[in-house]
Design an enzyme around this catalytic site. Structure first.
Site, PDB file in Angstrom:
ATOM      1  N   ASP A  47     -11.860  -5.544 -17.360  1.00  0.00           N
ATOM      2  CA  ASP A  47     -12.126  -6.915 -18.357  1.00  0.00           C
ATOM      3  C   ASP A  47     -10.629  -7.143 -19.027  1.00  0.00           C
ATOM      4  O   ASP A  47     -10.117  -6.110 -20.093  1.00  0.00           O
ATOM      5  CB  ASP A  47     -13.074  -6.062 -19.353  1.00  0.00           C
ATOM      6  N   HIS A  90       0.783  -1.254  -0.025  1.00  0.00           N
ATOM      7  CA  HIS A  90      -0.120   0.034   0.231  1.00  0.00           C
ATOM      8  C   HIS A  90       0.944   1.442  -0.099  1.00  0.00           C
ATOM      9  O   HIS A  90       0.276   2.460  -0.107  1.00  0.00           O
ATOM     10  CB  HIS A  90      -0.922  -0.058   1.346  1.00  0.00           C
TER      11      HIS A  90
END
Length: 458
Positions: A381, A169
């Site tokens: 996608d 992070h």
């Protein structure tokens, strides 16, 4: 079909390999910003169906191995995002620097003897055997000197697959990770280059010279969590709740006439109140909540669209348990709105200054809520269409709830919220939440425990 709670399956993993950039990249050191201080990992998981139909978009990928396609696309994306293939170092003042050394990210291929439907329709946390879907590669979990990203692609026997990502992070927030994975997705679908090019520019969130703390930041005061009622050794249960348009409209009835509130604000206020009541705390005990606020668009001018560093602020609110529990929801809502409104450009610069002055402290341990419904994890996608579930994975902690976008089994768009609480408190939480929704048809609240129908009628 096995149920989620009893499902046991075998995952066969290949050895983790390092994937470097597919082309030449600079060897250099790049400093992170002064708010790139989140020294822990975050996990994201996405579930994909097998592409069906000869005329389906992306059908040329149906006979291709998703692991191979994604691995090749990752290598190409790292040419643009080459710092992610490096390793973090620490210099004076605990400042972080990335050594752009091309060592690469970790990539794991796996096969599981389970189908997508075995995870529920739609799949919802808590996911069974999660530790097999997100590899814990020995020697890779330190913040310094280890791969900054781990990706695992698990092929399912139905032809679908699961993509899980572990991110250091300190390098990026949710928006930055989505930007990188969106580039991977575009390249996997055949693009020559990402549509949004990365921008480093971490100096934009560096401390001023000289640094000066001009705002209050109680989130970093080192105040211990006083909610002692929750003991990590308690019988913690993990449940998940779905809020569609009907549920959100029901909660918005509690917005006072003189107030305006976003969906996030009223949902957070309601959940905070239900959670506080469920813990049965002493009325004088202090309860705290922390909201993760995206600051990208509060700057003038806004941060560059390709900026993929951390741009979130932890902004907190506190009150006595008695006031949260006994007052109308408008009381908690007002606190939530004020804590979000605190995050201004000056607040962010003051935060960067605080990090330098105070040695980059960690924020206080408390209840944290994060909204990633607009981050885009549900839109990635890679050639098989968007995922049927895409969002953070919070490994069984009562301190964090992440709001994830989701379509339920009826096709309704809504917000999915995981909650962890001691078993006794969870029963009270469900009762309180159901009371808020009591005028809905069938008196319903949403819960993953009733998969494949995600509604629990109480």
């Amino acid at each position: 079909m096995a149920t989620k709670t009893s499902m046991v399956y075998n995952v066969t993993r290949q050895a983790a390999e390092l994937v470097p950039p597919a082309g030449p990249t600079p060897f250099e050191y790049k400093e992170l910003s002064d708010i790139d201080t989140l020294r822990f990992h975050v996990w994201v998981i996405q579930f994909y169906k097998k592409e069906e139909g000869d005329n389906a978009v992306g059908s040329i990928f149906r006979r291709r191995d998703p692991a191979k396609v994604i691995k090749e696309a990752v290598a190409k994306a790292l040419v643009w995002y080459y710092p992610l293939a490096g390793r973090l170092l620490e210099i004076s003042g605990r400042k972080l620097v990335v050594d752009c050394n091309r060592e690469g990210i970790l990539f794991v291929e796996a096969d599981a003897d389970v189908t997508l439907e075995d995870f529920g329709v739609p799949p919802l946390p808590p996911f069974p055997c999660l530790e097999q879907l997100i590899s814990n590669v020995p020697g890779s979990t330190a913040i310094l000197g280890t791969p900054l990203i781990l990706i695992q692609v698990t092929r399912l026997k139905c032809g679908g697959f699961i993509l899980s990502v572990r991110l250091n992070h300190a390098m990026s927030d949710a928006g930055g990770l989505v930007q990188f994975m969106h580039a991977v997705a575009e390249l996997a679908r055949g693009a020559d280059s990402p549509s949004v090019l990365p921008v480093w520019d971490r100096h934009l969130l560096n401390a001023r010279d000289p640094p000066r703390i001009t705002c209050d930041h109680p989130e970093y005061d080192g105040i211990p969590d006083t909610t002692r009622t929750i003991n990590p050794r308690d019988d913690i249960v993990h449940n998940s709740f779905f809020f569609g348009p009907t549920e959100i409209a029901a909660l918005k009835r509690f917005i006072p006439p003189h107030q305006k509130a976003s969906t996030f604000e009223i949902l957070t206020a309601c959940l905070w109140r239900c959670r506080t009541i469920s813990l049965q705390l002493d009325p004088e005990e202090t309860v705290r909540i922390m909201c993760m606020v995206n600051s990208r668009n509060i700057f003038n001018p806004p941060l560059p669209s390709g900026y993929y560093g951390n741009a979130i602020a932890y902004s907190g609110a506190s009150s006595s348990a008695g006031k949260i529990s006994k007052n109308p929801i408008g009381y908690a809502l007002d606190l939530i709105k004020k804590t979000k409104a605190k995050v201004t450009q000056e607040f962010m610069m003051s935060l960067a200054d605080l990090m330098v002055i105070k040695g980059r402290p960690r924020f206080n341990e408390t209840f944290v809520v994060s909204d990633i419904t607009r981050a885009g994890f549900d839109e990635l996608d890679y050639g098989w269409g968007p995922p049927v579930y895409g969002g953070n994975v919070i490994p069984g902690t009562y301190r964090i709830s992440v709001y994830v976008p989701l379509k339920n089994w009826k096709g309704e768009k809504g917000i999915f919220v995981p909650i962890c609480l001691p078993r006794k408190a969870m029963k009270i939480f469900v009762k309180e939440l159901n009371e808020l929704l009591r005028d809905l048809p069938e008196h319903r609240i949403a819960s993953s425990r009733s998969s494949p129908s995600i509604f629990s009628y109480l």
